[in-house]
Design a protein around this motif. Structure first.
Motif, mmCIF file in Angstrom:
data_model
loop_
_atom_site.group_PDB
_atom_site.id
_atom_site.type_symbol
_atom_site.label_atom_id
_atom_site.label_comp_id
_atom_site.label_asym_id
_atom_site.label_seq_id
_atom_site.Cartn_x
_atom_site.Cartn_y
_atom_site.Cartn_z
ATOM 1 N N GLY A 98 0.809 -1.212 0.000
ATOM 2 C CA GLY A 98 0.000 0.000 0.000
ATOM 3 C C GLY A 98 0.837 1.254 0.000
ATOM 4 N N LEU A 99 1.936 1.238 0.756
ATOM 5 C CA LEU A 99 2.840 2.385 0.788
ATOM 6 C C LEU A 99 3.491 2.596 -0.572
ATOM 7 N N LEU A 100 3.956 1.512 -1.186
ATOM 8 C CA LEU A 100 4.618 1.612 -2.487
ATOM 9 C C LEU A 100 3.661 2.111 -3.566
ATOM 10 N N THR A 101 2.493 1.495 -3.653
ATOM 11 C CA THR A 101 1.552 1.874 -4.713
ATOM 12 C C THR A 101 0.919 3.234 -4.461
ATOM 13 N N GLY A 102 0.852 3.641 -3.200
ATOM 14 C CA GLY A 102 0.275 4.954 -2.910
ATOM 15 C C GLY A 102 1.244 6.088 -3.158
ATOM 16 N N LEU A 103 2.544 5.828 -2.968
ATOM 17 C CA LEU A 103 3.538 6.895 -3.076
ATOM 18 C C LEU A 103 4.239 6.938 -4.421
ATOM 19 N N MET A 153 -6.464 -4.835 2.500
ATOM 20 C CA MET A 153 -5.599 -3.935 3.264
ATOM 21 C C MET A 153 -4.700 -3.123 2.341
ATOM 22 N N MET A 154 -4.180 -3.767 1.298
ATOM 23 C CA MET A 154 -3.317 -3.069 0.344
ATOM 24 C C MET A 154 -4.061 -1.900 -0.302
ATOM 25 N N ARG A 155 -5.269 -2.140 -0.745
ATOM 26 C CA ARG A 155 -6.050 -1.089 -1.388
ATOM 27 C C ARG A 155 -6.395 0.027 -0.407
ATOM 28 N N ASP A 156 -6.696 -0.363 0.833
ATOM 29 C CA ASP A 156 -7.024 0.634 1.846
ATOM 30 C C ASP A 156 -5.813 1.505 2.158
ATOM 31 N N MET A 157 -4.641 0.883 2.305
ATOM 32 C CA MET A 157 -3.425 1.642 2.582
ATOM 33 C C MET A 157 -3.057 2.550 1.406
ATOM 34 N N GLN A 158 -3.192 2.034 0.203
ATOM 35 C CA GLN A 158 -2.906 2.844 -0.978
ATOM 36 C C GLN A 158 -3.808 4.072 -1.034
ATOM 37 N N SER A 159 -5.095 3.851 -0.785
ATOM 38 C CA SER A 159 -6.042 4.957 -0.804
ATOM 39 C C SER A 159 -5.702 5.995 0.263
ATOM 40 N N HIS A 160 -5.328 5.530 1.445
ATOM 41 C CA HIS A 160 -5.022 6.455 2.535
ATOM 42 C C HIS A 160 -3.749 7.249 2.240
ATOM 43 N N VAL A 161 -2.751 6.600 1.663
ATOM 44 C CA VAL A 161 -1.515 7.311 1.310
ATOM 45 C C VAL A 161 -1.803 8.396 0.286
ATOM 46 N N ARG A 162 -2.625 8.089 -0.680
ATOM 47 C CA ARG A 162 -2.921 9.062 -1.735
ATOM 48 C C ARG A 162 -3.790 10.216 -1.241
ATOM 49 N N GLN A 163 -4.460 10.011 -0.105
ATOM 50 C CA GLN A 163 -5.291 11.076 0.455
ATOM 51 C C GLN A 163 -4.511 12.041 1.346
#
Length: 274
Positions: A98-103, A153-163
């Motif tokens: 999630g961190l990688l895909t969000g950032l 969880m991955m999708r949730d973390m990605q979404s949160h990072v992008r927000q």
């Protein structure tokens, strides 16, 4: 006159209202069980509390003559081990991916479609594939939990990072922070409480996948025991096991919530202020 939507109960009233549904369920069950057993003392659908107590005593506090172990605690230990390992690995994967895909846009382009695709695959549909691929041991059961919870969880973390506010990332880079430093010092502290929330939301699904896996291929575990005794309609065993699973899930959720509140009070103060 206050509108009902603006009336807040006092603490005693709130405690009473929270207990009331359980009290009602207790007396409804007690009445229904008494009526059925009065008509047929051998009825197994709604066992009496004495029968339930006897089953708990037999499984939890009496050694099994064949193995010398306490079956209830043996089942509990096996299931807790599997679900803790599964949720732990899922949360770690959710955090990293999630961190990688969000950032990082390159990672998002490469991994995000795959994560989305996997998250839409019904985990129960691939359960036979897991048993064929990994055998009937612990790995298949843990993998089912991971496949069922990690992509969410991955999708949730990605979404949160992008927000997260873009200004924070820009300021950090302006001050000379590298991508690694931005991840570690800016993003990670802000998404960790969200990760704990995501773990809490995934607990129900994780228990579902675990019980299903144990019911099909296991020699011990809470789900295994429930499906083992169902052929005998042993509701005096099934009811305590179901309640115990619910209590374990509640306790895990409670511990995660308290951990989050202690470690990240600022996150929950922001939540309460919304």
């Amino acid at each position: 006159m206050k509108k009902i939507m603006n009336i807040k109960p006092t603490k005693p009233l709130a405690a009473f209202l929270s207990l009331l549904p359980f009290v009602i369920i207790f007396f409804v069950y007690l009445t229904a069980s008494g009526e059925r057993l009065a008509e047929n003392p051998n009825d197994k659908l709604l066992p009496s509390f004495q029968q339930i107590y006897s089953a708990i005593d037999r499984l939890a506090f009496t050694e099994n003559k064949r193995t010398g172990e306490y079956l209830f605690w043996q089942d509990t230990s096996a299931s807790l081990y599997r679900i803790c390992i599964g949720i732990g690995i899922s949360s770690l994967l959710g955090l990293i991916v999630g961190l990688l895909t969000g950032l990082i846009p390159l990672a998002r382009s490469g991994l995000s479609p795959l994560v989305t695709f996997v998250s839409l695959v019904p985990p129960m549909a691939i359960l036979p594939i897991l048993f064929i691929s990994f055998g009937l041991g612990e790995l298949a059961k843990v993998m089912l939990i991971i496949i069922g919870t990690a992509p969410v969880m991955m999708r949730d973390m990605q979404s949160h990072v992008r927000q997260l506010p873009a200004e924070q990332l820009i300021k950090a880079q302006t001050l000379g922070a590298s991508t690694w430093l931005v991840s570690l010092r800016v993003i990670l502290p802000q998404i960790l409480p969200r990760l704990l929330s995501s773990m809490r939301l995934s607990l129900g699904a994780a228990w579902l996948f675990l019980i299903a896996a144990e019911a099909i291929a296991a020699q011990e575990g809470l789900g295994y025991r429930i499906f083992l005794v169902r052929r005998y309609m042993s509701m005096d065993v099934i009811f305590p096991y179901v309640i115990w699973i619910t209590l374990l899930a509640f306790l895990m959720d409670y511990l995660l919530r308290k951990t989050s509140e202690k470690a990240f009070p600022w996150y929950h103060s922001n939540e309460s202020g919304k």
